[in-house]
Design a protein around this motif. Structure first.
Motif, short mmCIF file in Angstrom:
data_model
loop_
_atom_site.label_atom_id
_atom_site.label_comp_id
_atom_site.label_asym_id
_atom_site.label_seq_id
_atom_site.Cartn_x
_atom_site.Cartn_y
_atom_site.Cartn_z
N ARG A 295 0.84 -1.20 0.00
CA ARG A 295 0.00 0.00 0.00
C ARG A 295 0.88 1.25 0.00
O ARG A 295 2.04 1.20 0.36
N ASP B 38 -6.82 8.21 3.57
CA ASP B 38 -7.28 7.06 2.80
C ASP B 38 -6.24 6.58 1.79
O ASP B 38 -6.19 5.40 1.47
N LEU B 39 -5.41 7.48 1.29
CA LEU B 39 -4.40 7.10 0.31
C LEU B 39 -3.44 6.06 0.88
O LEU B 39 -3.03 5.14 0.18
N ASP C 67 -3.94 3.59 2.67
CA ASP C 67 -4.51 2.24 2.66
C ASP C 67 -4.75 1.68 1.27
O ASP C 67 -5.17 0.53 1.13
N ARG C 68 -4.48 2.46 0.23
CA ARG C 68 -4.72 2.00 -1.13
C ARG C 68 -3.49 1.25 -1.66
O ARG C 68 -2.35 1.69 -1.44
N ASP D 16 -1.07 3.86 -11.63
CA ASP D 16 -0.61 4.96 -10.78
C ASP D 16 0.85 5.27 -11.10
O ASP D 16 1.24 6.43 -11.26
N SER E 61 -5.49 3.06 -8.69
CA SER E 61 -6.06 3.24 -7.36
C SER E 61 -6.99 4.44 -7.49
O SER E 61 -6.67 5.41 -8.18
N ASP E 62 -8.12 4.40 -6.83
CA ASP E 62 -9.13 5.42 -7.05
C ASP E 62 -8.70 6.84 -6.66
O ASP E 62 -8.98 7.79 -7.38
#
Length: 164
Positions: free
Chosen positions: A18, A28-29, A31-32, A38, A81-82
């Motif tokens: 991650r 939140d980034l 945990d991605r 990316d 990644s979103d």
């Protein structure tokens, strides 16, 4: 009956490497999982700014992590990644006053600084004869220490012999 090799089932517990594992990010980034697209976005940003990918920059870290994630099947080859997909990646460079030819480079993922270093414009980024970085501050930032612009300027001045 299919002759395909059976595929290993997706394992929920193997979420891959991650962002928070390899770069100094929060929220939140962190945990991605780092995804191949990316790293491709960062490579494109570096290439736009420098004309090629910087050795040891954020792209190198992201490519290593995404390769491992693909190998572990934690992410697919064409995945984003979103958060980086939606908020983007950026590479900026700023001339350092009083230090001709030196630039402060900062790389961002989703608005969070992930790497920062000073380069010598004359030396270039190729790493060939006489090329390379004047001072690398990205290593400190990569491990979670924040480097302010003032600290970067002070470090550059000391190395250039401007102050003691």
């Amino acid at each position: 009956m299919s002759q395909e090799q059976p595929r290993r089932p997706y394992q929920e517990r193997d979420a891959g490497i991650r962002y928070g594992d390899v770069l100094p990010v929060g929220g939140d980034l962190a945990d991605r999982p780092v995804a191949p697209r990316d790293a491709a976005m960062m490579q494109s940003a570096e290439s736009t700014v420098f004309g090629h990918t910087a050795k040891g920059g954020a792209t190198a870290v992201m490519e290593s992590a995404d390769a491992r994630n693909e190998q572990r099947r934690a992410v697919g080859h064409s995945r984003f990644s979103d958060i980086p997909r939606d908020q983007g990646v950026t590479v900026t460079q700023t001339d350092i006053p009083g230090q001709p030819g030196h630039r402060l480079v900062t790389e961002y993922v989703a608005g969070q600084a992930v790497s920062q270093y000073v380069i010598d414009k004359g030396a270039g980024l190729g790493g060939g004869a006489g090329g390379g970085y004047t001072l690398v501050l990205g290593n400190a930032a990569m491990w979670g220490d924040k480097v302010t612009i003032g600290e970067a300027l002070e470090a550059t001045a000391k190395i250039a012999g401007g102050t003691k």
